[in-house]
Design an enzyme around this catalytic site. Structure first.
Site, PDB file in Angstrom:
ATOM      1  N   CYS A 137     -61.823   5.007 -13.664  1.00  0.00           N
ATOM      2  CA  CYS A 137     -62.307   3.969 -14.652  1.00  0.00           C
ATOM      3  C   CYS A 137     -62.075   2.966 -14.161  1.00  0.00           C
ATOM      4  O   CYS A 137     -60.760   2.183 -14.131  1.00  0.00           O
ATOM      5  CB  CYS A 137     -61.583   4.458 -15.995  1.00  0.00           C
ATOM      6  SG  CYS A 137     -61.991   3.375 -17.055  1.00  0.00           S
ATOM      7  N   CYS A 140     -60.644   0.577 -17.136  1.00  0.00           N
ATOM      8  CA  CYS A 140     -59.038   1.085 -17.430  1.00  0.00           C
ATOM      9  C   CYS A 140     -58.196   0.339 -16.607  1.00  0.00           C
ATOM     10  O   CYS A 140     -57.063   0.241 -16.706  1.00  0.00           O
ATOM     11  CB  CYS A 140     -59.135   2.423 -17.431  1.00  0.00           C
ATOM     12  SG  CYS A 140     -60.262   3.312 -18.350  1.00  0.00           S
ATOM     13  N   ASP A 141     -58.378   0.775 -15.253  1.00  0.00           N
ATOM     14  CA  ASP A 141     -57.303   0.546 -14.183  1.00  0.00           C
ATOM     15  C   ASP A 141     -57.513  -0.713 -13.293  1.00  0.00           C
ATOM     16  O   ASP A 141     -56.398  -1.023 -12.443  1.00  0.00           O
ATOM     17  CB  ASP A 141     -57.287   1.706 -13.257  1.00  0.00           C
ATOM     18  CG  ASP A 141     -56.894   3.092 -14.070  1.00  0.00           C
ATOM     19  OD1 ASP A 141     -55.978   2.796 -15.196  1.00  0.00           O
ATOM     20  OD2 ASP A 141     -57.310   4.159 -13.798  1.00  0.00           O
TER      21      ASP A 141
END
Ligand code: NAP
Length: 328
Positions: A137, A140-141
């Site tokens: 992701c 997200c990261d």
């Protein structure tokens, strides 16, 4: 033969969507069962750290999962460790949610929040360094890889779009693709080609993720499928975008879905099967974030409450906001 348990609502899956739905159905005094095969947390347990959960500048995935679970239990939701094999709507409009132990959880409404599964590479080191360099992701990261060299695996829309996005953070992004042309749409390809921070390694497959000896990813072993040449590329991140599958196999009837198999809902999160609601990663939507999953779950839980009220009153109550009505 298993036992039959009766609830007002059954929630399948205890990721962020399932736990948030449980909080709201419990708060509405609905007798709620949350069926989860593993530890509550879902994709949060595959996420090292979050910096986009509003109100927390940085929080560990498992820590947020624990908070969600504890909070949702406050309102009475019962968590059951069980592997759901199917959800069937009976002729009387009730649902049977069946586990692999043949237990039946019977309820007039079900919220499916079973999520989805990113397709894995299946190479050595992938699982070992998941959350320690390997991610599925970008939103997200990505921010954890500022000024670092990373690789993106895949050649579809997701890989090409996210590689471009990741250059906001990374100093260099290598896109590793197994063929010599992308399947991604032309416009995304052009955007990628114009990005000076991106280099594409064509006809190349990943063979192993390697570590720095202290638990973090430090490189990736690559093989050129045309020449068979093998080399190790230094990189601290590997974003894998080789497909994503929604976990919809348990829904035991036709339901409306998009071209990729994601569940279509109305604005109350009700699927085309009356009384069956969906929230989180298996729903057709623009993005798959914790924030959107819990938002949809809130709507689904309130949708269920209204649906059950209409059902108790004989059905056909129309939602005053025009979001599909509650003909049961
Ligand atoms: P996808 O289109 O199925 O692409 C998967 C990519 O991964 C392909 O390039 C495939 O290579 C490669 N691949 C598959 N298995 C692999 C393996 N084991 N090792 C290395 N490479 C592997 O999946 P997606 O990119 O996740 O997209 C899914 C759907 O969402 C698509 O319909 C896409 O259009 C849509 N989507 C749209 C957007 C957008 O429009 N902005 C953004 C994201 C996703 P091959 O090409 O050789 O098969």
């Amino acid at each position: 033969m298993g036992l039959t348990h009766t609830y007002d609502v059954v929630i399948v899956g205890a990721g962020p969507a399932g736990m948030c739905a449980a909080l709201y159905t419990g708060r509405s005094m609905l007798k709620t069962a949350v069926l989860e095969r593993g530890i509550p947390g879902g994709e949060l347990l595959n996420t090292e750290k979050l910096d986009d959960w509003i109100g927390e500048k940085s929080i560990l995935g498992w820590e947020l999962a624990k908070k969600f679970e504890e909070h949702s239990r406050e309102f009475g939701a019962e968590y059951v460790t069980a592997n759901v094999t199917r959800v069937t709507r009976r002729e009387d409009g009730m649902f049977d949610t069946v586990t692999d132990g043949d237990d039946v959880y019977r309820s007039p409404a079900v919220i499916v929040t079973a999520g989805g599964t990113p397709v894995k590479l299946g190479i050595p080191g992938e699982m070992e360094f998941s959350g320690k360099g390997v991610s599925y992701c970008a939103i997200c990261d990505g921010a954890f890889f500022k000024q670092q060299v990373i690789v993106v695996i895949g050649g579809g829309d997701a890989a090409v779009e996210e590689a471009d996005f990741l250059t906001r953070y990374a100093s260099k992004v290598y896109v590793i693709h197994r063929r010599d042309e992308f399947r991604a749409s032309r416009i995304l390809q052009e955007r990628l080609r114009a990005n000076p921070k991106v280099e594409v390694l064509w006809s190349t497959v990943p063979e192993e993720i390697v570590g720095d000896g202290q638990g973090l990813m430090s490189g990736i072993v690559l093989r050129n499928v045309k020449t068979d040449a093998v080399r190790t590329l230094d990189a601290t991140g590997c974003f894998v975008f080789v497909g994503f599958r929604p976990n919809t196999g348990i829904i035991d009837a036709h339901f409306d879905h998009d071209d990729m198999g994601y569940v279509l809902t109305d604005t109350t999160m009700q699927t085309s099967i009356k009384g069956l609601f969906a929230a989180g990663d298996l729903r057709s939507q623009l993005t798959r974030q914790v924030t959107t999953a819990v938002g949809d779950a809130t709507t689904a839980a309130i949708g269920v409450e209204k649906y059950l009220k209409a059902r108790a009153e004989g059905g056909h109550a129309i939602d005053p906001h025009g979001s599909g009505g509650y003909a049961v």
